[in-house]
Motif scaffolding. Structure first.
Motif, PDB file in Angstrom:
ATOM      1  N   ASN A 227     -15.489  -0.419  16.354  1.00 58.35           N
ATOM      2  CA  ASN A 227     -16.300  -1.441  17.041  1.00 58.35           C
ATOM      3  C   ASN A 227     -15.433  -2.507  17.689  1.00 58.35           C
ATOM      4  N   LYS A 228     -14.137  -2.238  17.704  1.00 59.56           N
ATOM      5  CA  LYS A 228     -13.155  -3.126  18.343  1.00 59.56           C
ATOM      6  C   LYS A 228     -13.080  -4.505  17.689  1.00 59.56           C
ATOM      7  N   GLU A 229     -13.380  -4.580  16.370  1.00 60.00           N
ATOM      8  CA  GLU A 229     -13.244  -5.851  15.674  1.00 60.00           C
ATOM      9  C   GLU A 229     -11.764  -6.179  15.459  1.00 60.00           C
ATOM     10  N   TYR A 230     -10.958  -5.139  15.286  1.00 53.77           N
ATOM     11  CA  TYR A 230      -9.512  -5.285  15.160  1.00 53.77           C
ATOM     12  C   TYR A 230      -8.868  -3.943  15.492  1.00 53.77           C
ATOM     13  N   THR A 231      -7.525  -3.940  15.584  1.00 51.12           N
ATOM     14  CA  THR A 231      -6.787  -2.701  15.823  1.00 51.12           C
ATOM     15  C   THR A 231      -6.013  -2.372  14.550  1.00 51.12           C
ATOM     16  N   ILE A 232      -6.067  -1.118  14.119  1.00 51.62           N
ATOM     17  CA  ILE A 232      -5.315  -0.762  12.889  1.00 51.62           C
ATOM     18  C   ILE A 232      -4.029  -0.024  13.249  1.00 51.62           C
ATOM     19  N   TYR A 233      -2.901  -0.512  12.698  1.00 51.35           N
ATOM     20  CA  TYR A 233      -1.662   0.251  12.658  1.00 51.35           C
ATOM     21  C   TYR A 233      -1.455   0.627  11.190  1.00 51.35           C
ATOM     22  N   SER A 234      -1.122   1.866  10.938  1.00 51.90           N
ATOM     23  CA  SER A 234      -0.989   2.256   9.538  1.00 51.90           C
ATOM     24  C   SER A 234       0.340   2.958   9.281  1.00 51.90           C
ATOM     25  N   VAL A 235       0.995   2.541   8.222  1.00 52.68           N
ATOM     26  CA  VAL A 235       2.219   3.236   7.798  1.00 52.68           C
ATOM     27  C   VAL A 235       1.811   4.587   7.220  1.00 52.68           C
ATOM     28  N   LEU A 236       2.540   5.608   7.597  1.00 57.96           N
ATOM     29  CA  LEU A 236       2.199   6.967   7.153  1.00 57.96           C
ATOM     30  C   LEU A 236       3.378   7.536   6.355  1.00 57.96           C
ATOM     31  N   TYR A 237       3.128   7.809   5.090  1.00 56.44           N
ATOM     32  CA  TYR A 237       4.231   8.268   4.213  1.00 56.44           C
ATOM     33  C   TYR A 237       4.415   9.785   4.316  1.00 56.44           C
ATOM     34  N   ASP A 238       3.363  10.510   3.997  1.00 56.10           N
ATOM     35  CA  ASP A 238       3.446  11.954   4.199  1.00 56.10           C
ATOM     36  C   ASP A 238       2.050  12.540   4.143  1.00 56.10           C
ATOM     37  N   LEU A 239       1.908  13.757   4.659  1.00 55.69           N
ATOM     38  CA  LEU A 239       0.613  14.431   4.659  1.00 55.69           C
ATOM     39  C   LEU A 239       0.679  15.690   3.787  1.00 55.69           C
ATOM     40  N   THR A 240       1.678  15.720   2.914  1.00 50.23           N
ATOM     41  CA  THR A 240       1.911  16.933   2.131  1.00 50.23           C
ATOM     42  C   THR A 240       0.684  17.331   1.313  1.00 50.23           C
ATOM     43  N   GLY A 241       0.088  16.354   0.620  1.00 54.59           N
ATOM     44  CA  GLY A 241      -1.065  16.659  -0.226  1.00 54.59           C
ATOM     45  C   GLY A 241      -2.218  17.244   0.568  1.00 54.59           C
ATOM     46  N   ALA A 242      -2.375  16.774   1.833  1.00 55.03           N
ATOM     47  CA  ALA A 242      -3.474  17.262   2.661  1.00 55.03           C
ATOM     48  C   ALA A 242      -3.165  18.643   3.234  1.00 55.03           C
ATOM     49  N   LEU A 243      -1.892  18.883   3.560  1.00 54.85           N
ATOM     50  CA  LEU A 243      -1.518  20.168   4.165  1.00 54.85           C
ATOM     51  C   LEU A 243      -1.285  21.242   3.111  1.00 54.85           C
ATOM     52  N   GLU A 244      -0.745  20.831   1.963  1.00 48.53           N
ATOM     53  CA  GLU A 244      -0.427  21.781   0.887  1.00 48.53           C
ATOM     54  C   GLU A 244      -1.079  21.287  -0.408  1.00 48.53           C
ATOM     55  N   PRO A 245      -2.406  21.433  -0.493  1.00 42.13           N
ATOM     56  CA  PRO A 245      -3.109  20.846  -1.647  1.00 42.13           C
ATOM     57  C   PRO A 245      -2.634  21.374  -2.992  1.00 42.13           C
ATOM     58  N   GLN A 246      -2.001  22.559  -2.986  1.00 40.21           N
ATOM     59  CA  GLN A 246      -1.525  23.107  -4.270  1.00 40.21           C
ATOM     60  C   GLN A 246      -0.378  22.272  -4.832  1.00 40.21           C
ATOM     61  N   LEU A 247       0.224  21.413  -3.990  1.00 47.80           N
ATOM     62  CA  LEU A 247       1.324  20.580  -4.471  1.00 47.80           C
ATOM     63  C   LEU A 247       0.836  19.220  -4.952  1.00 47.80           C
ATOM     64  N   ALA A 248      -0.488  18.972  -4.769  1.00 47.94           N
ATOM     65  CA  ALA A 248      -1.025  17.691  -5.224  1.00 47.94           C
ATOM     66  C   ALA A 248      -1.779  17.898  -6.529  1.00 47.94           C
ATOM     67  N   GLU A 249      -2.194  16.783  -7.121  1.00 43.59           N
ATOM     68  CA  GLU A 249      -2.985  16.886  -8.335  1.00 43.59           C
ATOM     69  C   GLU A 249      -4.245  17.674  -8.041  1.00 43.59           C
ATOM     70  N   ARG A 250      -4.753  18.369  -9.065  1.00 36.30           N
ATOM     71  CA  ARG A 250      -5.890  19.258  -8.850  1.00 36.30           C
ATOM     72  C   ARG A 250      -7.066  18.499  -8.199  1.00 36.30           C
TER      73      ARG A 250
END
Lengths: 336, 448
Positions: A61-84
Motif C-alpha cells: 500500500n506504499k506506506e513504506y519501502t522494505i529492504y531486507s537482509v537475506l541470509y540464505d534460502l537453504t531451508g526453503a530450497l532443501e527442506p530436508q536440511l531444515a528442522e522437520r
C-alpha cells in the motif's frame, strides 16, 4: 537511521526508546507513523517475530519501502536440511516476502543465486538483490588450557551446530575409515565436534557413540564459552567444514582469521570466503575427506605451522567497519 | 543322532528373514540326506530343555503356517525349582529331572487333548497371513536327552530363544557336541549396526556361544576369518571352524501379480531396487546421496527413473527417511515400500533395471544371489562377504564411495547395451542347492 521494533500482539511497529525498552511496554504515542518515503530495513527472520503478511500488505500500500537482509534460502530450497516441517514454512514465508520487499541485501553471492533459483521455482517476482560481505573478527577470548581429553592429542575441529545440513556424517565416515585402516591412530588423533546438538542427527550420534572405533575418539563439546572456542581454534591441527550449503560460513571465516589450515566443501558461499587459501573437497567425497584428514593430522608440526603462517600472511579478513560501509552504500544506492 | 534346532522357525511370525530361511533350508536338506538320523528339536528357555517336535506340527512350521506359543503354565513347585540357579552339576541334574517330569506330565495331558480334538486356534499375524497358534506342549513331544556322540546343530536367533549357560551346563553333564552356524560378527566387531536396545545382550550371547560351540560353521570365508580373528584376539586357541556355502535357491513364486499400490507410483519409469530392512548397516544413505547427485548432474531424470527401497523401516533410520521424504529435489523418485507379499516382491524384482547392495557389512547376502538368479544385474559393495557371493557377475564399489555409486547408477540406468551384456553373462551364474550346503556341514563333520 531509527530503530523500531514490531509488537506481535498489537501487529504494529513501535519506537525503541530507552525509557520504554521492554517490548511489551507499548504506548500508542510511540507507535510509528511512517513518512511517505520511509525505508524499513529488516535484519531478522520476520516469520518468527512479525505478522509479516500484514507488514508486506502495508508495503504494497506504499506506506513504506522494505529492504531486507537475506541470509540464505537453504531451508526453503532443501527442506530436508531444515528442522522437520520448517522447510515448508520457510518456503511460504520467502515466497510471500518477494511480493513486498523492494530490495534484498544478500550476505553472499551464493545467497543471491539462491534467490534467483527460488523465485524461478516458485514463479515469484524477483526483487532487486545486492550482496555485501559480512565482517568477521577473530574469535574473541584468551586461549586457555585444553580440556584433559585433548591434551597431547592432535585433532581436527568442526565448529558448528550438529545438524543434517552441516554434514558431520562425512567427517564421521572419513575418520572411522582412517582409524579402521590405521592411517590415524586412536591413541593420538581426535576429531572434535564443537556445537549444540540440533535436529536430524540423533541416528548419526547413536552410530558414532556405539562404534568402538569412534566412541572415544570423536568428541562432542557443547556449551562452550568464547574463551574455550578460541582455545580449540588455537590448538587444532586443521579445521574441517563439509557443509552441504552455507549462506556465509562464519566458522570458516573465524578459522581463517586465526590462520588455521582449512578444508571445506565447495558448497554454498564457502569458496567466496575461503578463496584460494582453503582446500576444497566435495561434501560427498568421503575418501577425499579421509585423505585430507590423514594428511594434516599426520603432518609434521613444522609443516602445519608453515602453512598457518602462509594463511596468516595472505588472509585479508573483512572488518565489520568495511562490511557496514558497503551495507550503507547499498541502502542509499538508488533503485535501478 | 543329529538334533536340528528349529526353535527360531517355530516362534517366527511374519515373513521369514534370512536366518529363518537358512534354518528351514538346511533342516530340509539334512533330513532328506540323513532321514531318521536328523531329528527336529525345539528348546524351551524357561524349562531349559530340548524337546522333539511333533511331526504334524513340524510340517506346519516349515510351511510357515504355525507359530508355537512358548507360554506354559507350570506347577508352583517346578516354577520355584527352575527359578533357582543350580550351583553344581548334581543340582543341575536334579533340576533337569524336575523340569523334565513336569514337561512329561504336561505333554501327556496335551496328547490326551489332541486325541479328543484338534484344538489349534487360527490367528492373523501382522503380515495379514493366517497362522495356527500352537500351545507349546502340543508341539513338543518327548524331552531330548543327548549323549556323547550326539550333535545339536543350531542355526537360529539364539539370543532370544536360548539359555546358553544352562545349555553349557547340560553339555558338561552329558558330553554332546554343539555345532553353531555363524552368520556374521557384527555384534562384536561393528556393534553400532545392531539395534541399540539389544547391543549388549547380543554381544554377551556371542561370548557365551563361543565357549559352548565345538564346531563353528561360518556362512562365508569373510565370516570365518572375522571369527578366527576375534577369538584369537580374545586369546583363545583355535577351535574348529568351517565354511558352508548358503544355498541360492529361491522359492519366490513365478507367476506375476500386480503390486497394486506401487505400480501406479512407478508411472512406467525404469527403476533400480534395493531390497533390505532400512537400518544403518544397510547404508541406504549412500544410495540416497548418490541418487540425489545424479539428478543434480542430470544423469538421472526423476520423470524417467525411480529408486525403490523395499523393506521395513528398522532402527536408527528415522532421520534418513525424514530427509528423503522432505527432499524436493528428488521429485518423488525415491519410493519406499514394505509389507510386500513374496509374489509382489518377485514381480518388482523381475521388472527392475538394476539391483543395488551398498551394505557396510554382510555375512552372506541372500538378496544378491536371488537377484542374480532372477537374471538381474547388480552393483554391490566391496564389504563383507558380498564379493564372495557375487563373484565376477557383479560390479563392486566401496560403500562410502558416494560419487562412484552416483556415476555407476547413472550409467547402468541409461546404457541399455551395457546392461544387456551384463545380463547375458548372468546365465553362467551357478546356483547352489541347500543339499550342497547340508553336505558341506555334515560330510566334513563326519571326517573330522
Amino acid at each position: 537511521m531509527t530503530t523500531i521494533y514490531f509488537n506481535l500482539e498489537r501487529d504494529d511497529f513501535y519506537y525503541c526508546t530507552p525509557q520504554h525498552s521492554h517490548p511489551n511496554n507499548t504506548d500508542d504515542r510511540r507507535r510509528v507513523s511512517f513518512e511517505a518515503d520511509a525505508l524499513l530495513v529488516s535484519f531478522g527472520l520476520e516469520c518468527n517475530t512479525k505478522n509479516y503478511r500484514q507488514m508486506i500488505a502495508r508495503a504494497r500500500n506504499k506506506e513504506y519501502t522494505i529492504y531486507s537482509v537475506l541470509y540464505d534460502l537453504t531451508g526453503a530450497l532443501e527442506p530436508q536440511l531444515a528442522e522437520r516441517g520448517y522447510g515448508e514454512f520457510l518456503r511460504c514465508f520467502f515466497a510471500d516476502m518477494t511480493w513486498g520487499v523492494s530490495r534484498f541485501l544478500a550476505i553472499s553471492e551464493h545467497t543471491r543465486r539462491q534467490l534467483r533459483e527460488f523465485c524461478a521455482q516458485e514463479l515469484a517476482p524477483h526483487p532487486e538483490c545486492l550482496s555485501f560481505p559480512l565482517g568477521c573478527d577473530p574469535p574473541r577470548g584468551q586461549p586457555r588450557a585444553l580440556p584433559p581429553s585433548l591434551i597431547g592429542k592432535r585433532f581436527g575441529l568442526y565448529v558448528s551446530t550438529i545438524e543434517a545440513r552441516k554434514n558431520h556424517y562425512a567427517l564421521y565416515r572419513a575418520f572411522d575409515r582412517a582409524l579402521a585402516d590405521r592411517t590415524l591412530d586412536p591413541s593420538v588423533h581426535r576429531l572434535v565436534f564443537a556445537g549444540k546438538i540440533g535436529w536430524g542427527v540423533a541416528d548419526l550420534i547413536d552410530q558414532i557413540r556405539a562404534n568402538p572405533r569412534t566412541c572415544n575418539t570423536i568428541l562432542f563439546l557443547n556449551d562452550l564459552e568464547d574463551d574455550e572456542i578460541a582455545t580449540l581454534y588455537h590448538h587444532a591441527d586443521a579445521f574441517f567444514m563439509p557443509s552441504y550449503d552455507e549462506g556465509y560460513g562464519l566458522p570458516l571465516a573465524e578459522a581463517l582469521a586465526v590462520g588455521k589450515v582449512c578444508i571445506a566443501s565447495p558448497a554454498g558461499a564457502l569458496p567466496e570466503i575461503g578463496g584460494d587459501l582453503v582446500e576444497y573437497v566435495d561434501p560427498l567425497d568421503i575418501a577425499g575427506w579421509q585423505s585430507a584428514m590423514t594428511r594434516w593430522l599426520n603432518a609434521p608440526f613444522d609443516v602445519v605451522r608453515a602453512q598457518e603462517r602462509l594463511i596468516q600472511k595472505h588472509h585479508k579478513p573483512t572488518s565489520w567497519d568495511t562490511s557496514a560501509d558497503v551495507f550503507v552504500k547499498l541502502l542509499l544506492e538508488n533503485a535501478k | 543322532v543329529i538334533y536340528f534346532d528349529l526353535t527360531s522357525s517355530a516362534c517366527w511370525g511374519g515373513n521369514p528373514v534370512g536366518i529363518i530361511r537358512v534354518e528351514r533350508g538346511l533342516f530340509n536338506a539334512l533330513r532328506a540326506t540323513l532321514e531318521g538320523e536328523c531329528l527336529p528339536v525345539i528348546y524351551h528357555k524357561r524349562l531349559k530343555l530340548f524337546f522333539s517336535l511333533r511331526l504334524d506340527i513340524l510340517n506346519l512350521i516349515l510351511d510357515a503356517k504355525a507359530v508355537v506359543d512358548m507360554n506354559v503354565s507350570m506347577s508352583p513347585n517346578t516354577e520355584a525349582a527352575i527359578a533357582q540357579q543350580p550351583s553344581s552339576l548334581a543340582e543341575w541334574a536334579a533340576l533337569l529331572q524336575t523340569s523334565a517330569c513336569e514337561a512329561r506330565m504336561q505333554t501327556l495331558v496335551a496328547t490326551n487333548d489332541l486325541q479328543e480334538e484338534w484344538r489349534l486356534t487360527l490367528a492373523t499375524d501382522k503380515t495379514g497371513k493366517q497362522r495356527y497358534s500352537v500351545p507349546f506342549f502340543h508341539a513338543a513331544d518327548a524331552v531330548i536327552t543327548p549323549f556323547v556322540g550326539d550333535r545339536i546343530i543350531s542355526a537360529g536367533l539364539d539370543w532370544d530363544n536360548k539359555d546358553i549357560p544352562a545349555i553349557s551346563a547340560m553339555k558338561r553333564l552329558r558330553g554332546f557336541q554343539w555345532i553353531q552356524i555363524i552368520y556374521d560378527l557384527i555384534p562384536v566387531l561393528e556393534p553400532q549396526f545392531v539395534v541399540p536396545a539389544i547391543r549388549e545382550r547380543i554381544r554377551a550371547h556371542f561370548e557365551a556361544v563361543s565357549y559352548l560351540g565345538d564346531v563353528f560353521a561360518c556362512i562365508s570365508r569373510r565370516t570365518e576369518s572375522d571369527w578366527t580373528q576375534w577369538r584369537s584376539g580374545m586369546g583363545e586357541v583355535n577351535r574348529a571352524t568351517k565354511v558352508i556355502p548358503l544355498a541360492s535357491e529361491i522359492d519366490l513364486p513365478l507367476h506375476s501379480v500386480s503390486a497394486s499400490d506401487i505400480v501406479p507410483l512407478l508411472q512406467q519409469r525404469k527403476y533400480a531396487i534395493y531390497v533390505s530392512t532400512i537400518e544403518p548397516r544397510k547404508n541406504h544413505r549412500t544410495l540416497y546421496l548418490a541418487w540425489k547427485r545424479a539428478i543434480a548432474e542430470r544423469r538421472i531424470d526423476p520423470e524417467k527413473h525411480a529408486l525403490l527401497f523395499i523393506g521395513m523401516p528398522g532402527w536408527c533410520s528415522e532421520d534418513l527417511i525424514d530427509a528423503i521424504q522432505a527432499d524436493r529435489t528428488l521429485r518423488g523418485s525415491i519410493i519406499f515400500c514394505s509389507h510386500l507379499s513374496d509374489a509382489e516382491l518377485a514381480t518388482l524384482v523381475k521388472a527392475c533395471t538394476l539391483t543395488l547392495f551398498p551394505s557396510f557389512y554382510e555375512g552372506f547376502g541372500l538378496g544378491l544371489t536371488e537377484a542374480l538368479l532372477m537374471g538381474k544385474f547388480g552393483i554391490a559393495s566391496t564389504s563383507g562377504a558380498l564379493p564372495e557371493v557375487g563373484g565376477n557377475f557383479v560390479d563392486y564399489l566401496d560403500p562410502d564411495d558416494i560419487l562412484g555409486w552416483s556415476t555407476a547408477i547413472g550409467r547402468y540406468m541409461n546404457d541399455t547395451n551395457l546392461l544387456a551384456n551384463k545380463e547375458t553373462n548372468l546365465r553362467n551364474f551357478q546356483r547352489i542347492s541347500w543339499g550342497k550346503a547340508a553336505a558341506c556341514l555334515i560330510n566334513e563333520e563326519f571326517q573330522a
